[in-house]
Write an enzyme that holds these catalytic residues in place. Sequence first.
Site, PDB file in Angstrom:
ATOM      1  N   ARG A  69       0.822  -1.217   0.000  1.00 50.85           N
ATOM      2  CA  ARG A  69       0.000   0.000   0.000  1.00 50.85           C
ATOM      3  C   ARG A  69       0.854   1.264   0.000  1.00 50.85           C
ATOM      4  O   ARG A  69       0.570   2.226  -0.704  1.00 50.85           O
ATOM      5  CB  ARG A  69      -0.925  -0.001   1.233  1.00 50.85           C
ATOM      6  CG  ARG A  69      -2.023  -1.034   1.124  1.00 50.85           C
ATOM      7  CD  ARG A  69      -2.617  -1.340   2.474  1.00 50.85           C
ATOM      8  NE  ARG A  69      -1.679  -2.130   3.265  1.00 50.85           N
ATOM      9  CZ  ARG A  69      -2.016  -3.097   4.120  1.00 50.85           C
ATOM     10  NH1 ARG A  69      -3.278  -3.366   4.307  1.00 50.85           N
ATOM     11  NH2 ARG A  69      -1.114  -3.761   4.804  1.00 50.85           N
ATOM     12  N   ILE A  70       1.935   1.271   0.807  1.00 50.58           N
ATOM     13  CA  ILE A  70       2.753   2.490   0.894  1.00 50.58           C
ATOM     14  C   ILE A  70       3.539   2.689  -0.402  1.00 50.58           C
ATOM     15  O   ILE A  70       3.616   3.802  -0.933  1.00 50.58           O
ATOM     16  CB  ILE A  70       3.691   2.433   2.124  1.00 50.58           C
ATOM     17  CG1 ILE A  70       2.849   2.344   3.402  1.00 50.58           C
ATOM     18  CG2 ILE A  70       4.590   3.670   2.172  1.00 50.58           C
ATOM     19  CD1 ILE A  70       3.656   2.025   4.664  1.00 50.58           C
ATOM     20  N   ILE A 122      12.463   4.058   3.723  1.00 48.75           N
ATOM     21  CA  ILE A 122      11.429   4.344   4.731  1.00 48.75           C
ATOM     22  C   ILE A 122      10.834   3.027   5.222  1.00 48.75           C
ATOM     23  O   ILE A 122       9.753   3.007   5.802  1.00 48.75           O
ATOM     24  CB  ILE A 122      10.294   5.256   4.189  1.00 48.75           C
ATOM     25  CG1 ILE A 122       9.696   4.695   2.889  1.00 48.75           C
ATOM     26  CG2 ILE A 122      10.788   6.680   4.020  1.00 48.75           C
ATOM     27  CD1 ILE A 122       8.363   5.336   2.504  1.00 48.75           C
ATOM     28  N   ALA A 123      11.555   1.912   4.972  1.00 48.73           N
ATOM     29  CA  ALA A 123      10.990   0.590   5.287  1.00 48.73           C
ATOM     30  C   ALA A 123      11.433   0.136   6.675  1.00 48.73           C
ATOM     31  O   ALA A 123      10.732   0.369   7.672  1.00 48.73           O
ATOM     32  CB  ALA A 123      11.398  -0.390   4.215  1.00 48.73           C
ATOM     33  N   ARG A 124      12.586  -0.476   6.765  1.00 46.19           N
ATOM     34  CA  ARG A 124      13.114  -0.946   8.043  1.00 46.19           C
ATOM     35  C   ARG A 124      14.635  -0.961   7.969  1.00 46.19           C
ATOM     36  O   ARG A 124      15.197  -1.206   6.896  1.00 46.19           O
ATOM     37  CB  ARG A 124      12.673  -2.389   8.319  1.00 46.19           C
ATOM     38  CG  ARG A 124      11.336  -2.544   8.999  1.00 46.19           C
ATOM     39  CD  ARG A 124      11.362  -2.081  10.457  1.00 46.19           C
ATOM     40  NE  ARG A 124      10.078  -2.215  11.102  1.00 46.19           N
ATOM     41  CZ  ARG A 124       9.084  -1.324  11.057  1.00 46.19           C
ATOM     42  NH1 ARG A 124       9.226  -0.192  10.393  1.00 46.19           N
ATOM     43  NH2 ARG A 124       7.945  -1.539  11.691  1.00 46.19           N
ATOM     44  N   GLU A 180      18.731   0.550  15.156  1.00 45.44           N
ATOM     45  CA  GLU A 180      18.304   1.852  15.663  1.00 45.44           C
ATOM     46  C   GLU A 180      17.790   1.733  17.105  1.00 45.44           C
ATOM     47  O   GLU A 180      17.334   0.655  17.478  1.00 45.44           O
ATOM     48  CB  GLU A 180      17.229   2.460  14.740  1.00 45.44           C
ATOM     49  CG  GLU A 180      15.946   1.667  14.693  1.00 45.44           C
ATOM     50  CD  GLU A 180      14.954   2.209  13.664  1.00 45.44           C
ATOM     51  OE1 GLU A 180      15.335   2.436  12.505  1.00 45.44           O
ATOM     52  OE2 GLU A 180      13.781   2.369  14.047  1.00 45.44           O
ATOM     53  N   HIS A 239      13.249   7.741  12.296  1.00 45.31           N
ATOM     54  CA  HIS A 239      12.079   6.856  12.167  1.00 45.31           C
ATOM     55  C   HIS A 239      10.769   7.612  12.425  1.00 45.31           C
ATOM     56  O   HIS A 239      10.037   7.312  13.374  1.00 45.31           O
ATOM     57  CB  HIS A 239      12.217   5.656  13.131  1.00 45.31           C
ATOM     58  CG  HIS A 239      11.401   4.467  12.691  1.00 45.31           C
ATOM     59  ND1 HIS A 239      11.784   3.165  12.882  1.00 45.31           N
ATOM     60  CD2 HIS A 239      10.190   4.389  12.068  1.00 45.31           C
ATOM     61  CE1 HIS A 239      10.867   2.342  12.409  1.00 45.31           C
ATOM     62  NE2 HIS A 239       9.886   3.067  11.904  1.00 45.31           N
TER      63      HIS A 239
HETATM   64  C1  GLV Z   1       6.570   2.124  11.383  1.00 44.09           C
HETATM   65  O1  GLV Z   1       7.700   1.917  11.096  1.00 44.09           O
HETATM   66  C2  GLV Z   1       5.518   1.167  11.224  1.00 44.09           C
HETATM   67  O2  GLV Z   1       5.796   0.009  10.903  1.00 44.09           O
HETATM   68  O3  GLV Z   1       4.360   1.536  11.432  1.00 44.09           O
END
Ligand code: GLV
Length: 326
Positions: free
Chosen positions: A156-157, A237-239, A268, A286
Amino acid sequence: MKPSILVARAIFPEVLKKLEQVFDVDHNQADEVLSAAELQSRMRGKLGALTTGSERIDAEVLAACPQLKIVANMAVGYNNFDIGAMTAAGVLATNTPDVLTETTADFGFTLLMATARRVTESEHFLRAGQWTKWSYDMFAGAEVHGSTLGILGMGRIGQGVAKRGAHGFGMNVIYHNRSRLTPELEAECKARYVSKDELLKTADHLVLVLPYSAASHHAIGAAELALMKPTACLVNIARGGIVDDAALAVALREKRIAAAGLDVFEGEPRVHPDLLTVPNVVLTPHIASATITTRMAMATLAADNLIRFLTEGKALTPLNPQVLER
Ligand code: GLV
Protein backbone atom coordinates in the site's frame (compact mmCIF):
# COMPACT_ATOMS: atom_id res chain seq x y z
CA MET A 1 -12.64 -6.98 38.07
CA LYS A 2 -11.33 -5.42 34.85
CA PRO A 3 -8.90 -7.48 32.72
CA SER A 4 -5.26 -6.34 33.02
CA ILE A 5 -3.16 -5.12 30.12
CA LEU A 6 0.28 -3.61 29.65
CA VAL A 7 0.85 -0.49 27.57
CA ALA A 8 4.55 -0.92 26.90
CA ARG A 9 5.37 2.68 25.91
CA ALA A 10 3.88 6.14 26.52
CA ILE A 11 0.84 6.88 24.33
CA PHE A 12 -1.67 9.72 23.89
CA PRO A 13 -3.51 10.43 27.20
CA GLU A 14 -6.89 10.26 25.39
CA VAL A 15 -6.14 6.74 24.16
CA LEU A 16 -4.90 5.69 27.59
CA LYS A 17 -8.13 6.99 29.13
CA LYS A 18 -10.17 4.96 26.63
CA LEU A 19 -8.23 1.82 27.59
CA GLU A 20 -8.61 2.57 31.32
CA GLN A 21 -12.40 2.56 30.96
CA VAL A 22 -12.21 -1.11 30.01
CA PHE A 23 -8.95 -2.42 31.48
CA ASP A 24 -6.75 -2.26 34.50
CA VAL A 25 -3.77 -0.66 32.74
CA ASP A 26 -0.09 -0.98 33.65
CA HIS A 27 1.35 1.92 31.64
CA ASN A 28 5.05 2.43 31.00
CA GLN A 29 4.74 6.20 31.39
CA ALA A 30 8.50 6.53 31.81
CA ASP A 31 8.66 5.55 28.13
CA GLU A 32 12.07 3.89 28.51
CA VAL A 33 12.27 0.84 26.24
CA LEU A 34 11.75 -2.20 28.51
CA SER A 35 14.46 -4.85 28.50
CA ALA A 36 13.34 -8.39 27.61
CA ALA A 37 13.36 -9.29 31.34
CA GLU A 38 11.34 -6.18 32.29
CA LEU A 39 8.89 -6.83 29.48
CA GLN A 40 8.36 -10.41 30.68
CA SER A 41 7.86 -9.36 34.28
CA ARG A 42 5.47 -6.47 33.41
CA MET A 43 3.50 -8.62 30.94
CA ARG A 44 3.21 -11.69 33.22
CA GLY A 45 -0.42 -12.17 34.30
CA LYS A 46 -1.74 -9.65 31.72
CA LEU A 47 -4.30 -10.65 29.08
CA GLY A 48 -3.12 -8.12 26.53
CA ALA A 49 -0.36 -5.71 25.61
CA LEU A 50 -0.02 -2.65 23.41
CA THR A 51 3.47 -2.58 21.94
CA THR A 52 5.48 -0.57 19.43
CA GLY A 53 8.29 -1.82 17.22
CA SER A 54 10.67 -1.73 20.20
CA GLU A 55 9.28 -4.75 22.09
CA ARG A 56 10.21 -8.21 20.83
CA ILE A 57 7.47 -10.82 21.29
CA ASP A 58 9.00 -14.27 20.86
CA ALA A 59 8.65 -17.83 22.20
CA GLU A 60 10.61 -17.01 25.37
CA VAL A 61 8.43 -14.01 26.25
CA LEU A 62 5.28 -15.98 25.43
CA ALA A 63 6.36 -18.92 27.63
CA ALA A 64 6.85 -16.49 30.52
CA CYS A 65 3.39 -14.95 29.99
CA PRO A 66 0.95 -17.88 29.61
CA GLN A 67 -2.12 -15.72 30.29
CA LEU A 68 -1.43 -13.44 27.36
CA LYS A 69 -4.15 -13.49 24.66
CA ILE A 70 -3.35 -10.54 22.39
CA VAL A 71 -0.49 -8.19 21.51
CA ALA A 72 -1.52 -5.10 19.53
CA ASN A 73 1.39 -3.42 17.75
CA MET A 74 1.15 0.33 17.17
CA ALA A 75 2.91 -0.01 13.80
CA VAL A 76 2.16 -1.51 10.43
CA GLY A 77 5.48 -3.40 10.41
CA TYR A 78 5.61 -6.33 12.80
CA ASN A 79 9.10 -7.77 12.51
CA ASN A 80 9.27 -7.46 16.32
CA PHE A 81 6.70 -10.29 16.45
CA ASP A 82 7.47 -13.97 15.97
CA ILE A 83 4.08 -14.63 14.37
CA GLY A 84 4.64 -18.41 14.25
CA ALA A 85 5.37 -18.53 17.98
CA MET A 86 2.38 -16.28 18.74
CA THR A 87 0.04 -18.45 16.68
CA ALA A 88 1.39 -21.61 18.33
CA ALA A 89 0.80 -20.04 21.74
CA GLY A 90 -2.74 -18.98 20.72
CA VAL A 91 -1.87 -15.27 21.06
CA LEU A 92 -3.51 -12.88 18.60
CA ALA A 93 -1.24 -10.38 16.87
CA THR A 94 -2.56 -7.14 15.37
CA ASN A 95 -0.92 -4.20 13.58
CA THR A 96 -2.05 -0.79 12.25
CA PRO A 97 -2.29 -0.93 8.44
CA ASP A 98 -4.04 1.62 6.19
CA VAL A 99 -4.25 4.48 8.71
CA LEU A 100 -0.63 5.44 8.01
CA THR A 101 -0.36 4.69 4.29
CA GLU A 102 -0.70 8.19 2.83
CA THR A 103 1.27 9.90 5.60
CA THR A 104 4.16 7.47 5.18
CA ALA A 105 4.08 7.82 1.39
CA ASP A 106 4.20 11.63 1.89
CA PHE A 107 7.35 11.14 3.94
CA GLY A 108 8.90 8.92 1.28
CA PHE A 109 8.57 11.89 -1.01
CA THR A 110 9.79 14.30 1.66
CA LEU A 111 13.02 12.31 1.98
CA LEU A 112 13.35 11.87 -1.77
CA MET A 113 13.05 15.62 -2.37
CA ALA A 114 15.33 16.51 0.54
CA THR A 115 17.94 14.02 -0.63
CA ALA A 116 17.90 14.80 -4.34
CA ARG A 117 17.87 18.56 -3.72
CA ARG A 118 20.45 18.42 -0.89
CA VAL A 119 18.23 20.25 1.60
CA THR A 120 19.91 19.32 4.88
CA GLU A 121 23.45 19.55 3.50
CA SER A 122 22.79 23.09 2.26
CA GLU A 123 21.04 24.08 5.49
CA HIS A 124 24.06 22.97 7.54
CA PHE A 125 26.26 25.07 5.25
CA LEU A 126 24.05 28.12 5.75
CA ARG A 127 23.78 27.68 9.55
CA ALA A 128 27.56 27.34 9.73
CA GLY A 129 27.87 30.85 8.23
CA GLN A 130 29.55 29.55 5.08
CA TRP A 131 27.14 31.18 2.61
CA THR A 132 28.95 34.23 1.30
CA LYS A 133 27.87 34.33 -2.36
CA TRP A 134 25.65 32.72 -5.02
CA SER A 135 27.38 30.38 -7.42
CA TYR A 136 26.14 28.52 -10.46
CA ASP A 137 26.59 25.00 -9.11
CA MET A 138 26.11 25.57 -5.38
CA PHE A 139 24.28 22.51 -4.01
CA ALA A 140 23.12 21.57 -7.49
CA GLY A 141 21.31 18.29 -7.02
CA ALA A 142 19.44 15.74 -9.08
CA GLU A 143 16.20 16.32 -10.99
CA VAL A 144 13.13 14.67 -9.47
CA HIS A 145 10.29 15.54 -11.87
CA GLY A 146 10.37 13.56 -15.07
CA SER A 147 13.03 11.15 -13.79
CA THR A 148 12.72 7.39 -13.28
CA LEU A 149 11.41 6.42 -9.87
CA GLY A 150 12.18 2.87 -8.75
CA ILE A 151 10.21 1.31 -5.93
CA LEU A 152 11.26 -1.89 -4.17
CA GLY A 153 8.22 -3.30 -2.32
CA MET A 154 4.86 -2.40 -3.84
CA GLY A 155 2.38 -2.77 -0.99
CA ARG A 156 0.00 0.00 0.00
CA ILE A 157 2.75 2.49 0.89
CA GLY A 158 4.78 1.68 -2.23
CA GLN A 159 1.68 2.31 -4.32
CA GLY A 160 1.19 5.64 -2.54
CA VAL A 161 4.76 6.65 -3.40
CA ALA A 162 4.24 5.50 -7.02
CA LYS A 163 1.07 7.59 -7.43
CA ARG A 164 2.76 10.69 -6.05
CA GLY A 165 5.67 10.19 -8.45
CA ALA A 166 3.62 9.36 -11.54
CA HIS A 167 0.74 11.78 -11.14
CA GLY A 168 2.37 14.62 -9.20
CA PHE A 169 5.89 14.69 -10.61
CA GLY A 170 5.48 13.15 -14.07
CA MET A 171 7.94 10.39 -13.17
CA ASN A 172 8.43 7.18 -15.06
CA VAL A 173 7.67 4.61 -12.32
CA ILE A 174 9.16 1.12 -12.26
CA TYR A 175 8.83 -1.38 -9.41
CA HIS A 176 9.88 -4.76 -8.16
CA ASN A 177 7.90 -6.80 -5.66
CA ARG A 178 7.52 -10.42 -4.55
CA SER A 179 4.30 -10.54 -6.56
CA ARG A 180 3.21 -8.42 -9.46
CA LEU A 181 0.28 -5.99 -9.04
CA THR A 182 -2.94 -6.57 -10.96
CA PRO A 183 -3.10 -4.73 -14.32
CA GLU A 184 -5.71 -2.38 -12.78
CA LEU A 185 -3.40 -1.42 -9.90
CA GLU A 186 -0.42 -1.05 -12.26
CA ALA A 187 -2.51 1.34 -14.38
CA GLU A 188 -3.64 3.29 -11.30
CA CYS A 189 -0.02 3.67 -10.16
CA LYS A 190 1.26 4.11 -13.74
CA ALA A 191 3.96 1.63 -12.70
CA ARG A 192 5.82 -0.98 -14.74
CA TYR A 193 7.04 -4.26 -13.22
CA VAL A 194 10.76 -4.98 -13.74
CA SER A 195 13.34 -7.43 -12.35
CA LYS A 196 15.30 -6.33 -9.28
CA ASP A 197 18.44 -5.95 -11.43
CA GLU A 198 16.68 -3.73 -13.95
CA LEU A 199 15.21 -1.68 -11.10
CA LEU A 200 18.66 -1.09 -9.60
CA LYS A 201 20.26 -0.29 -12.95
CA THR A 202 17.59 2.03 -14.37
CA ALA A 203 16.14 3.95 -11.41
CA ASP A 204 17.27 7.55 -11.03
CA HIS A 205 15.88 7.36 -7.50
CA LEU A 206 15.13 4.19 -5.57
CA VAL A 207 12.65 4.11 -2.68
CA LEU A 208 12.56 1.07 -0.37
CA VAL A 209 9.16 0.17 1.05
CA LEU A 210 9.38 -3.58 1.64
CA PRO A 211 8.78 -5.40 4.94
CA TYR A 212 11.80 -6.66 6.89
CA SER A 213 12.28 -10.41 7.15
CA ALA A 214 15.16 -12.88 6.88
CA ALA A 215 14.55 -12.79 3.11
CA SER A 216 14.89 -9.00 2.85
CA HIS A 217 17.92 -8.71 5.20
CA HIS A 218 20.55 -6.66 3.34
CA ALA A 219 18.42 -6.65 0.17
CA ILE A 220 20.54 -3.60 -0.63
CA GLY A 221 24.22 -4.34 0.01
CA ALA A 222 27.50 -3.60 -1.75
CA ALA A 223 26.60 -5.67 -4.84
CA GLU A 224 23.22 -3.96 -5.29
CA LEU A 225 24.67 -0.48 -4.67
CA ALA A 226 27.27 -1.21 -7.34
CA LEU A 227 24.48 -1.72 -9.89
CA MET A 228 22.88 1.67 -9.18
CA LYS A 229 23.62 4.79 -11.22
CA PRO A 230 26.34 6.99 -9.72
CA THR A 231 23.82 9.85 -9.92
CA ALA A 232 21.09 7.91 -8.09
CA CYS A 233 19.50 8.64 -4.71
CA LEU A 234 18.42 5.84 -2.37
CA VAL A 235 15.58 6.35 0.14
CA ASN A 236 14.76 3.89 2.93
CA ILE A 237 11.43 4.34 4.73
CA ALA A 238 10.99 0.59 5.29
CA ARG A 239 13.11 -0.95 8.04
CA GLY A 240 16.68 -0.96 9.20
CA GLY A 241 18.47 -4.14 8.15
CA ILE A 242 17.08 -4.01 4.62
CA VAL A 243 20.11 -1.88 3.75
CA ASP A 244 23.64 -2.87 4.74
CA ASP A 245 24.41 0.48 6.39
CA ALA A 246 28.20 -0.10 6.47
CA ALA A 247 28.24 -0.80 2.72
CA LEU A 248 26.01 2.21 2.09
CA ALA A 249 28.34 4.53 4.02
CA VAL A 250 31.24 3.36 1.83
CA ALA A 251 29.20 3.85 -1.36
CA LEU A 252 28.22 7.38 -0.26
CA ARG A 253 31.73 8.34 0.76
CA GLU A 254 33.14 7.07 -2.55
CA LYS A 255 30.25 8.74 -4.45
CA ARG A 256 29.29 5.41 -6.00
CA ILE A 257 25.74 6.69 -5.58
CA ALA A 258 24.90 10.39 -5.24
CA ALA A 259 23.03 10.46 -1.96
CA ALA A 260 20.71 8.64 0.45
CA GLY A 261 17.73 9.57 2.61
CA LEU A 262 17.28 7.27 5.60
CA ASP A 263 14.50 7.14 8.16
CA VAL A 264 15.39 3.68 9.49
CA PHE A 265 18.67 2.08 10.55
CA GLU A 266 20.19 -1.27 11.46
CA GLY A 267 20.13 -1.48 15.26
CA GLU A 268 18.30 1.85 15.66
CA PRO A 269 18.23 4.13 17.59
CA ARG A 270 21.97 3.61 17.11
CA VAL A 271 23.16 4.88 13.73
CA HIS A 272 26.24 3.52 11.97
CA PRO A 273 28.95 6.08 12.87
CA ASP A 274 30.17 6.31 9.26
CA LEU A 275 26.71 7.52 8.16
CA LEU A 276 27.01 10.41 10.60
CA THR A 277 30.16 11.68 8.93
CA VAL A 278 29.23 11.54 5.25
CA PRO A 279 27.62 14.75 3.98
CA ASN A 280 25.47 13.28 1.20
CA VAL A 281 22.89 11.62 3.43
CA VAL A 282 19.69 12.93 4.97
CA LEU A 283 18.99 11.25 8.32
CA THR A 284 15.68 11.24 10.22
CA PRO A 285 14.78 9.30 13.40
CA HIS A 286 12.08 6.86 12.17
CA ILE A 287 9.35 9.48 11.77
CA ALA A 288 7.69 8.52 8.47
CA SER A 289 4.26 8.07 10.08
CA ALA A 290 4.73 10.90 12.56
CA THR A 291 1.89 13.34 12.15
CA ILE A 292 -0.36 13.88 15.15
CA THR A 293 -3.42 12.73 13.18
CA THR A 294 -1.79 9.53 11.97
CA ARG A 295 -0.11 8.62 15.24
CA MET A 296 -3.47 9.17 16.98
CA ALA A 297 -5.16 6.92 14.40
CA MET A 298 -2.49 4.24 14.94
CA ALA A 299 -2.81 4.36 18.75
CA THR A 300 -6.61 4.29 18.53
CA LEU A 301 -6.58 1.31 16.16
CA ALA A 302 -4.19 -0.60 18.44
CA ALA A 303 -6.41 0.20 21.46
CA ASP A 304 -9.58 -0.77 19.57
CA ASN A 305 -8.02 -4.12 18.65
CA LEU A 306 -7.39 -4.79 22.36
CA ILE A 307 -10.90 -3.70 23.37
CA ARG A 308 -12.73 -5.58 20.61
CA PHE A 309 -10.78 -8.78 21.16
CA LEU A 310 -10.83 -8.90 24.94
CA THR A 311 -14.52 -7.90 25.16
CA GLU A 312 -16.04 -9.54 22.04
CA GLY A 313 -13.44 -12.01 20.74
CA LYS A 314 -13.10 -10.04 17.48
CA ALA A 315 -10.31 -7.88 16.06
CA LEU A 316 -10.09 -5.15 13.44
CA THR A 317 -6.69 -5.93 11.90
CA PRO A 318 -5.57 -9.43 12.92
CA LEU A 319 -2.27 -10.76 11.57
CA ASN A 320 -2.92 -14.38 12.57
CA PRO A 321 -6.73 -14.67 12.24
CA GLN A 322 -6.50 -18.44 12.74
CA VAL A 323 -6.25 -17.66 16.47
CA LEU A 324 -9.75 -16.09 16.32
CA GLU A 325 -11.18 -19.31 14.91
CA ARG A 326 -9.99 -21.47 17.80
C1 GLV B 1 6.57 2.12 11.38
O1 GLV B 1 7.70 1.92 11.10
C2 GLV B 1 5.52 1.17 11.22
O2 GLV B 1 5.80 0.01 10.90
O3 GLV B 1 4.36 1.54 11.43
